[in-house]
Design an enzyme around this catalytic site. Sequence first.
Site, PDB file in Angstrom:
ATOM      1  N   TRP A 390     -48.076  -2.985  64.719  1.00  0.00           N
ATOM      2  CA  TRP A 390     -47.405  -4.256  65.045  1.00  0.00           C
ATOM      3  C   TRP A 390     -48.246  -5.470  64.674  1.00  0.00           C
ATOM      4  O   TRP A 390     -47.835  -6.604  64.886  1.00  0.00           O
ATOM      5  CB  TRP A 390     -47.057  -4.301  66.529  1.00  0.00           C
ATOM      6  CG  TRP A 390     -48.246  -4.524  67.451  1.00  0.00           C
ATOM      7  CD1 TRP A 390     -49.510  -4.040  67.305  1.00  0.00           C
ATOM      8  CD2 TRP A 390     -48.259  -5.308  68.656  1.00  0.00           C
ATOM      9  NE1 TRP A 390     -50.302  -4.440  68.349  1.00  0.00           N
ATOM     10  CE2 TRP A 390     -49.563  -5.217  69.188  1.00  0.00           C
ATOM     11  CE3 TRP A 390     -47.301  -6.061  69.334  1.00  0.00           C
ATOM     12  CZ2 TRP A 390     -49.931  -5.867  70.381  1.00  0.00           C
ATOM     13  CZ3 TRP A 390     -47.674  -6.697  70.508  1.00  0.00           C
ATOM     14  CH2 TRP A 390     -48.969  -6.606  71.021  1.00  0.00           C
ATOM     15  N   GLU A 529     -52.698  -0.388  75.963  1.00  0.00           N
ATOM     16  CA  GLU A 529     -52.618   1.050  75.688  1.00  0.00           C
ATOM     17  C   GLU A 529     -53.314   1.900  76.738  1.00  0.00           C
ATOM     18  O   GLU A 529     -53.462   3.099  76.562  1.00  0.00           O
ATOM     19  CB  GLU A 529     -53.182   1.325  74.308  1.00  0.00           C
ATOM     20  CG  GLU A 529     -52.353   0.647  73.239  1.00  0.00           C
ATOM     21  CD  GLU A 529     -52.825   0.948  71.832  1.00  0.00           C
ATOM     22  OE1 GLU A 529     -53.999   1.312  71.659  1.00  0.00           O
ATOM     23  OE2 GLU A 529     -52.008   0.800  70.909  1.00  0.00           O
TER      24      GLU A 529
HETATM   25  C1  BGC Z   1     -54.606  -2.118  69.572  1.00  0.00           C
HETATM   26  C2  BGC Z   1     -53.236  -2.194  68.957  1.00  0.00           C
HETATM   27  C3  BGC Z   1     -53.360  -2.531  67.489  1.00  0.00           C
HETATM   28  C4  BGC Z   1     -54.282  -1.562  66.817  1.00  0.00           C
HETATM   29  C5  BGC Z   1     -54.515  -1.877  65.355  1.00  0.00           C
HETATM   30  C6  BGC Z   1     -55.462  -1.164  68.805  1.00  0.00           C
HETATM   31  O1  BGC Z   1     -56.752  -1.168  69.327  1.00  0.00           O
HETATM   32  O2  BGC Z   1     -54.519  -1.688  70.901  1.00  0.00           O
HETATM   33  O3  BGC Z   1     -52.481  -3.173  69.615  1.00  0.00           O
HETATM   34  O4  BGC Z   1     -52.111  -2.498  66.879  1.00  0.00           O
HETATM   35  O5  BGC Z   1     -55.537  -1.564  67.458  1.00  0.00           O
HETATM   36  O6  BGC Z   1     -55.093  -3.129  65.193  1.00  0.00           O
END
Ligand code: BGC
Length: 831
Positions: A390, A529
């Site tokens: 995203w 996350e």
């Molecule tokens: C983040 C995500 C992001 C990804 C790639 C992750 O550490 O939690 O939101 O899309 O890194 O940048």
Amino acid sequence: MRTSDPQPRPLHFLRGPLPRPHRRFRRAAARVTVEPDDAWTVRYRGYDPDEEGRREALCTVGNGYLATRGAAPECPGGAVHYPGTYAAGIYNRLSSAVAGEVVENESLVNLPNWLVLTFRIDGGAWFDVDAADLVDYEQCLDLRRAVLTRRFRFRDERGRTTAVSQRRFVDMRFEHACALETTITAEDYSGSLEIRSGIDGAVSNSLVDRYRELGGQHLDLVRTAALGEDSVLLEVRTNQSGIEVAMAARTRVRCGGTPAGRERRLVEREAWIGQDITAELVSGRAVTVEKVVTVFTGRDRAISEPAVEAARWLPRLGCFEALLDEHVLAWAGLWRRFHVAMEGQEEAQRVVRLHILHLVQTVSSNTVDLDVGVPSRGLHGEAYRGHVLWDELFVFPVLNLRIPGVTRSLLRYRYRRLPEARQAAREAGYDGAMYPWQSGSDGREESQRVHLNPRSGHWLPDPTWRERHIGIAVAYNTWQYYQATGDREFLTNYGTEMLVELSRFWASLATYDPVRDRYVIRGVMGPDEFHSGYPGAESGGIDNNAYTNVMAVWVLLRTAEALESLPRQARRELTDTLRVRPEEVRRWEEISARMFVPFHDGVISQFEGYEKLEELDWDAYGERYGNIQRLDRILEAEGDSVNRYKASKQADVLMLFYLLSADELRELFDRLGYELDPGAIPRTIDYYLARTSHGSTLSAVVHAWVLARAHRQRALEFFVSALESDVADIQGGTTREGIHLAAMAGTVDLLQRCFSGLETRGDQLVLNPYWPEPLGMLEISLRYREHPLKLRISGHRVDVAAGAGMHRPIRVTCRGQECLLEPGATVRFPL
Ligand code: BGC
């Protein structure tokens, strides 16, 4: 050999009145050896093998078609060096057995190493930076020209001194060309020089330690061949996706303007081809080795076959200087579009320019025809396997206002994968289109099934596929692109269709809860996350993530607006083709008025039940571990789970305040029948700020943004953290795996839209600056609906100047004052 120059420098390299970065970012940050220089140069002094990976990522040169890490040309990949080259969209799938399971992964493929170049003197050892007795060493990235220079001197075992200077670029004008020039000067002796120049196809994907157990051999050799006297060709094919990649290299040697290569010998090994060239080294006279390379792939347009084109184009290309000239000219045009000057903040300005450079090296007009998305870690490394997540949400605002044609092409990457997203929804039992959290070649879900916690050594299920909010990003980007450009053709032919399918998805994911008399969305994961489920049910997702629910409503409303704004016939055609039924639209309306949003303690809850989670002892964990950004890994290694705690990896609820203005949000909450009292937003910000570990670089961008209005000083701390994301490697080692493109673009957006309060809505440009004085005076170029604009902002006034041209005047509003800006004119708003 390490030279002694790199001095540990304070973390907060930004001098002047800018604050230190936010405290949770400080402990992980690497020492910064970016030297102050002019505002267009990033210079690293000294050689330090421990820092090499980070420098390689930060000194990558690329053109949106391909990029090559700033690796030492004489060193093959290994623990210190990693000469990765990646071309946009070249993916390959491999199966591997890990933790008793066979998993399949698609990766952006590390292509053959075209840099290979070393030399030896009087038959001695081949030069190797790690073995050499270096007298001095520096590496310098010229941001204006996108040229990487490396200069060093070394002493050999006979006490003789040799000076070497190397320049390289990946051509922004002719995207298939790369060039490396090496100048060798014997300072105090004469002797014989032997140069080895080649292409190494025996490479694999092996940059990221965590992925070591996964397969990395993506390439099969097709052939090697000599091309005439001074050139060689190497052709490989990806072993699953069957994409051919051909590279041809021409190496010429000059001394004082005349050809100097005496003898040439073809050298061939397994998947390696090159030449050894001998020349005379005369004391004080520079010998220059010029390597020009062509790269073509089976995904290119306007070609017959990659190897044919690589061979055909190589002799057509001029010398290093001639190519450089065109490359610099292309960059001059780009810098006009991406102009940013920060009077009084030279160091911040340099980092912002570095960020723009890497953004444009990842996505540029050379990307337009490639059918690719935005790889979250650039074309600079292998983290996230080159996947598209995203992160484009943070990238598009910068492109929209400068090179919107590129955004359009990146949105078309999503549009082309609409059938796959429809299929994914269908298979999961939903309507519409369900975009994958991680996307690669064909748009299927590429999130890994299991991932490694390097702290515990455990392979764990990866639940991030539950981040259904990816669809919100696609919708938001579609709408923002339309707002910034007014591109109705896009909205009519692609954008509205995506919006309709996304609305269908949200409407089918939402279920009616009769007890609440509201719609709910269960079993998802929010942008944070850390929460994959409730304590004890770790993998089931969480219910009613506020960000997802509110933004789903936003998507439903914008879809209705998009349909409304189409010319009647186009609307009719689209609704007929997509079989949009009136009762479906009524259901969207109903959901958009009755979506459930959880609250607790006067703040918006990150998700339903968040209030029941335990408080984490942040100080104790900070004490014990220092860097606690990846609390999830720490707790899992302790046998605990982050799911039990009120702890977020990154901004989640606060994403609402990042994407929507307070007015928009209030309108949405009103519609939903929730009251958002004036204190609710600042309370919610404070609440989550205290409970966020900032384990993602995106977090600093969002926090800077949401704090900008009420807490300028704290916003600046996060702005500094975002600036330091990669130059100081604030996550403690992830930069070597690839730059953090969203954080990089995010810093530019903080200047252009956040602190300036710039919005493109209602067919006008709206400004509402909250300009922090310590940032000095900003001058930045924008393009709004084809008008080239220059914005100058300080704490005291805003000037908007329109370029001369034939365009219609545009409406500009600043804090309620409205003006009509004519082409060639400037409007000034005192603050
Ligand atoms: C983040 C995500 C992001 C990804 C790639 C992750 O550490 O939690 O939101 O899309 O890194 O940048």
